[in-house]
Enzyme design. Sequence first.
Site, short mmCIF file in Angstrom:
data_model
loop_
_atom_site.label_atom_id
_atom_site.label_comp_id
_atom_site.label_asym_id
_atom_site.label_seq_id
_atom_site.Cartn_x
_atom_site.Cartn_y
_atom_site.Cartn_z
N PRO A 14 -4.65 -1.72 -11.30
CA PRO A 14 -5.42 -2.18 -10.30
C PRO A 14 -4.91 -2.86 -9.18
CG PRO A 14 -5.73 -3.69 -12.04
CD PRO A 14 -4.76 -2.59 -12.57
N CYS A 15 -4.06 -2.25 -8.55
CA CYS A 15 -3.15 -2.61 -7.23
C CYS A 15 -4.12 -3.03 -6.08
CB CYS A 15 -2.29 -1.39 -6.73
SG CYS A 15 -2.91 -0.05 -6.27
#
Length: 188
Positions: free
Chosen positions: A131-132
């Site tokens: 989950p950048c």
Amino acid sequence: MFDTAIGRCGIAWGGHGIIGVQLPLPKDVQTRNRLRQRYGDLEECSPPPAVREAIIGMVALMNGEARDLSQIRLDVAGVPDFNCKVYDIARGIPAGKTLTYGDIAKRLGGVELSRDVGQALGQNPYPIIVPCHRVLAAGGKPGGFSANGGVVTKLKMLEIEGAYVNYTPSLFDFDPGEPRGPRPGRSS
């Protein structure tokens, strides 16, 4: 290809796990072509059970359900070691929470690695799973996002998850897939 609240995504996998996720582009053919550019001539087929479960988890997460995707098996062959370390830390950020580039850099040795952290996240082949979008710039500002729609897409993903971002939109923020001009809820 699979549908999410942010649009139609693509996923590629191999014998050692998922090799890539493509966030939506304006047309399905573009999403497919981007996957082929990155991973070669892919055969489109039904996903095996583990990939199907990953898709279910990503769809649920993008529908606002708190899902932990950290156990999804990724094929990291060819991914630099530093990037893998960044991705491992990012995978530990729960839905609805955020860290900064500096937070991750400190965990890896020092705040001076913040730019390297940002570059690693910009190369993330597994968005949503890694989950950048949960990694922000200093002061809680959104920072960059290399997916179609840029920061607007990042903010939409964070909003779905219920994360707070200290950000006031500017006239320069727009989704290239949307018509230009004032958007509902924004004053000019």
